[in-house]
Motif scaffolding. Structure first.
Motif, mmCIF file in Angstrom:
data_model
loop_
_atom_site.group_PDB
_atom_site.id
_atom_site.type_symbol
_atom_site.label_atom_id
_atom_site.label_comp_id
_atom_site.label_asym_id
_atom_site.label_seq_id
_atom_site.Cartn_x
_atom_site.Cartn_y
_atom_site.Cartn_z
ATOM 1 N N UNK A 203 0.862 -1.190 0.000
ATOM 2 C CA UNK A 203 0.000 0.000 0.000
ATOM 3 C C UNK A 203 0.897 1.239 0.000
ATOM 4 N N UNK A 204 0.515 2.238 -0.777
ATOM 5 C CA UNK A 204 1.256 3.504 -0.775
ATOM 6 C C UNK A 204 0.306 4.600 -0.299
ATOM 7 N N UNK A 205 0.748 5.375 0.692
ATOM 8 C CA UNK A 205 -0.035 6.516 1.168
ATOM 9 C C UNK A 205 0.926 7.659 1.451
ATOM 10 N N UNK A 206 0.698 8.804 0.821
ATOM 11 C CA UNK A 206 1.562 9.984 1.019
ATOM 12 C C UNK A 206 3.035 9.634 0.792
ATOM 13 N N UNK A 207 3.294 8.878 -0.241
ATOM 14 C CA UNK A 207 4.664 8.506 -0.632
ATOM 15 C C UNK A 207 5.383 7.604 0.372
ATOM 16 N N UNK A 208 4.639 7.051 1.302
ATOM 17 C CA UNK A 208 5.231 6.063 2.219
ATOM 18 C C UNK A 208 4.615 4.704 1.858
ATOM 19 N N UNK A 209 5.457 3.671 1.940
ATOM 20 C CA UNK A 209 5.017 2.338 1.507
ATOM 21 C C UNK A 209 4.803 1.447 2.729
ATOM 22 N N UNK A 210 3.689 0.728 2.721
ATOM 23 C CA UNK A 210 3.368 -0.170 3.834
ATOM 24 C C UNK A 210 3.092 -1.566 3.282
ATOM 25 N N UNK A 211 3.430 -2.568 4.094
ATOM 26 C CA UNK A 211 3.069 -3.941 3.728
ATOM 27 C C UNK A 211 2.852 -4.713 5.020
ATOM 28 N N UNK A 212 1.920 -5.667 5.038
ATOM 29 C CA UNK A 212 1.686 -6.416 6.285
ATOM 30 C C UNK A 212 2.941 -7.170 6.722
ATOM 31 N N UNK A 213 3.132 -7.298 8.046
ATOM 32 C CA UNK A 213 4.308 -8.002 8.570
ATOM 33 C C UNK A 213 4.115 -9.525 8.529
ATOM 34 N N UNK A 214 5.189 -10.262 8.810
ATOM 35 C CA UNK A 214 5.090 -11.734 8.832
ATOM 36 C C UNK A 214 4.040 -12.201 9.838
ATOM 37 N N UNK A 215 3.831 -11.402 10.903
ATOM 38 C CA UNK A 215 2.850 -11.809 11.918
ATOM 39 C C UNK A 215 1.408 -11.680 11.433
ATOM 40 N N UNK A 216 1.190 -11.148 10.217
ATOM 41 C CA UNK A 216 -0.159 -11.131 9.639
ATOM 42 C C UNK A 216 -0.400 -12.362 8.768
ATOM 43 N N UNK A 217 0.295 -13.457 9.085
ATOM 44 C CA UNK A 217 0.084 -14.745 8.399
ATOM 45 C C UNK A 217 0.318 -14.662 6.895
ATOM 46 N N UNK A 218 1.452 -14.092 6.529
ATOM 47 C CA UNK A 218 1.790 -13.998 5.103
ATOM 48 C C UNK A 218 2.919 -14.960 4.768
ATOM 49 N N UNK A 219 3.018 -15.301 3.504
ATOM 50 C CA UNK A 219 4.228 -15.979 3.039
ATOM 51 C C UNK A 219 5.333 -14.925 2.978
ATOM 52 N N UNK A 220 6.528 -15.317 3.404
ATOM 53 C CA UNK A 220 7.680 -14.398 3.383
ATOM 54 C C UNK A 220 8.143 -14.302 1.917
#
Ligand SMILES: Cc1ncc(COP(=O)(O)O)c(C=O)c1O
Length: 309
Positions: A203-220
């Motif tokens: 996700x990009x908001x105001x030129x900052x990038x976010x992504x869910x962490x490993x603790x959000x049950x994602x594949x690394x």
């Protein structure tokens, strides 16, 4: 995904003809989902065919096998060489999708029985284009939040890329398709954004990038890691943080990352258009660096490309 059969498949250490690469219907993995696998891409470059982050994919394969206590009879280097061989021996000079899979084979179907038995190792490769449609890389995709939550961390380990995990992934993907979307995104067991059926989310908001962490049950994800490093090199701040669903709706830009999906913009979520519904400038910049690695416009400062020769 549809594939065109190639000449041969690497099967427990040797190349066998595509049509002979078969397993028994009583194989353990078929009954219990006990297989771990990888999806790796090889790209055609000006300097010949190169495999993207082969070492990291092979490490993840061996780590997935470790989590499930599978004793893989090949080491990192042997599997890496075998991946290269499947590309060269099948003349996949225009790039390829490589699929190594390690699984418990035929022997005993008792749940406890297979722990000490040897596992099978297979590597296939074939030509494969874009995953979410040929227009998707530029125009973006329409996604929904799935009614299926991501598997909870204390049920099945999501850091293992295991076949069984994709029971969840297929439910998400099928539901999305049946409802007219290109892909579905899961929330985790706490209701926060996790990932797509086969992709990580940014996700990009105001030129900052976010992504869910490993603790959000994602594949690394290995593409996720690549994008974090590319974004950093472009001067962006990237934060791994929990993302509530509605933050997706309000994003300036959203995109998926994955070996199959590469870097695919998301143009709507639950029919709400993201910004103006086109690929955003940050996504575009990151895509240009990513694909530039393969068309020669960006030098491989990270050492991510492995020659198949
Ligand atoms: C569930 C899931 N998440 C994320 C990804 C992206 O991971 P990678 O970039 O390593 O292909 C994949 C693809 O393998 C996946 O299946």
């Amino acid at each position: 995904m549809s594939f065109k059969p190639t000449k041969n498949i690497w099967f427990n250490g040797e190349l066998v003809p595509w049509e002979d690469a078969k397993v028994h219907v009583l194989s353990y993995a078929l009954h219990y989902g006990s297989a771990v696998f990888e999806g790796i891409r090889a790209y055609k470059t000006q300097d010949g065919t190169k495999i993207f982050r082969l070492k990291e994919h092979t490490k993840r394969l061996l780590n997935s096998a470790k989590i499930y206590r599978m004793k893989v009879p090949f080491n990192l280097e042997e599997i890496m060489n075998a991946c290269k061989l499947t590309v060269t021996s099948n003349d996949l000079n225009n790039g390829a999708y490589i699929r190594p899979i390690v699984f418990r084979g035929y022997g005993d179907l008792g749940l406890h029985a297979s722990l000490d038995e040897e596992v099978e190792t297979v590597i296939a490769a074939w030509e494969w284009g874009t995953y979410l449609g040929s227009e998707a890389l530029n125009d973006g995709v329409d996604v929904c939040i799935s009614s299926w939550s991501k598997i909870a961390p204390n049920t099945i380990p999501v850091m293992a890329k295991a076949s069984g995990n994709y029971l969840s992934g297929t439910l998400v993907a099928f539901e999305a398709k049946e409802n007219g979307y290109d892909e579905g995104i899961c929330l985790d067991s706490n209701g926060m954004v996790s990932e797509g059926a086969g992709e990580n989310v940014f996700l990009v908001k105001d030129d900052i990038i976010y992504t869910p962490p490993l603790s959000s049950s994602i594949l690394d994800g290995i593409t996720r890691d690549s994008v974090i490093k590319i974004a950093d090199s472009l001067g962006y701040s990237v934060f791994e943080k929990e993302i509530p669903r509605e933050q997706l709706y309000l994003a300036d830009e959203l995109f998926f990352t994955g070996t199959a999906a590469e870097i695919t913009p998301i143009k709507s979520v639950d029919r709400l258009v993201i910004a103006n519904g086109t690929k955003g400038p940050v996504t575009d910049q990151i895509q240009k660096v990513f694909f530039g690695l393969f068309d020669g416009t960006v030098s491989d400062e990270w050492g991510w490309l492995d020659s198949v020769e």
